[in-house]
Design a protein around this motif. Structure first.
Motif, short mmCIF file in Angstrom:
data_model
loop_
_atom_site.label_atom_id
_atom_site.label_comp_id
_atom_site.label_asym_id
_atom_site.label_seq_id
_atom_site.Cartn_x
_atom_site.Cartn_y
_atom_site.Cartn_z
N ASP A 35 56.78 -65.61 -36.99
CA ASP A 35 55.47 -66.21 -36.78
C ASP A 35 55.61 -67.73 -36.62
O ASP A 35 54.94 -68.34 -35.79
CB ASP A 35 54.55 -65.92 -37.97
CG ASP A 35 54.35 -64.44 -38.17
OD1 ASP A 35 53.76 -63.80 -37.27
OD2 ASP A 35 54.79 -63.90 -39.21
N ARG A 87 46.63 -65.05 -31.84
CA ARG A 87 46.53 -63.58 -31.90
C ARG A 87 45.13 -63.11 -31.57
O ARG A 87 44.95 -62.11 -30.87
CB ARG A 87 46.94 -63.10 -33.29
CG ARG A 87 48.43 -63.23 -33.54
CD ARG A 87 48.76 -62.75 -34.92
NE ARG A 87 50.19 -62.90 -35.18
CZ ARG A 87 50.74 -62.84 -36.36
NH1 ARG A 87 49.99 -62.62 -37.43
NH2 ARG A 87 52.03 -62.98 -36.51
N HIS A 102 53.01 -66.67 -29.09
CA HIS A 102 52.30 -66.66 -30.38
C HIS A 102 53.16 -67.16 -31.53
O HIS A 102 52.75 -67.08 -32.68
CB HIS A 102 51.78 -65.26 -30.71
CG HIS A 102 50.81 -64.76 -29.70
ND1 HIS A 102 50.62 -63.44 -29.45
CD2 HIS A 102 49.96 -65.41 -28.87
CE1 HIS A 102 49.72 -63.28 -28.51
NE2 HIS A 102 49.30 -64.47 -28.14
#
Length: 142
Positions: free
Chosen positions: A58, A137, A86
């Motif tokens: 992430d 997201r 992302h």
């Protein structure tokens, strides 16, 4: 028991103490998965392996100046691949000239931390990156 933050973080720095400082902050914040890499090539390999396993990172803390593959080159590489759109990349570096900050911004950094950084700054930038990841997201789902 405090709930863990469901994020996967990679800390990339050629200095073990710099990696440890960020690692300790991630532990204090109860981040679920935290890994480290000592250079840019190792980071690329780890990021690709995680993606291929279906468990991408992430957030990546990325030192700029490292032997071999520099952090800015890792950033530029992954920003040319849409599958990593992302992933938040936070440059964590002693490079503080305006031209360097601008180059990092143009290269797609999510955030920028000048070393040495306090635990408070690292925590704040991490939480901002978490929010950025959430927004990315949400955009892709709409």
């Amino acid at each position: 028991m405090t709930e863990k933050l469901p994020y996967k973080v990679l800390i990339v720095d050629d200095h073990v103490m710099a990696r440890q400082v960020v690692f300790n902050v991630m532990q204090e914040l109860k981040v679920e998965t935290v890994m480290t890499a000592a250079n840019g090539q190792e980071a690329r390999d780890i990021i690709y392996a995680a993606y291929d396993a279906g468990k991408p990172f992430d957030i990546v803390f990325l030192d700029w100046n490292m032997p071999g593959v520099e952090g800015i080159d890792v950033l530029k590489h992954f920003r040319t691949h849409p599958e990593f759109a992302h992933t938040a990349f936070i440059m964590l570096t002693a490079a503080s000239e305006q031209s360097e900050v601008l180059l990092a911004a143009k290269s797609g950094t999510t955030s920028y931390i000048v070393k040495p950084a306090s635990k408070e700054v690292i925590s704040k930038k991490f939480m901002e990156a978490v929010e950025w990841v959430r927004k990315q997201r949400a955009k892709s789902k709409s």
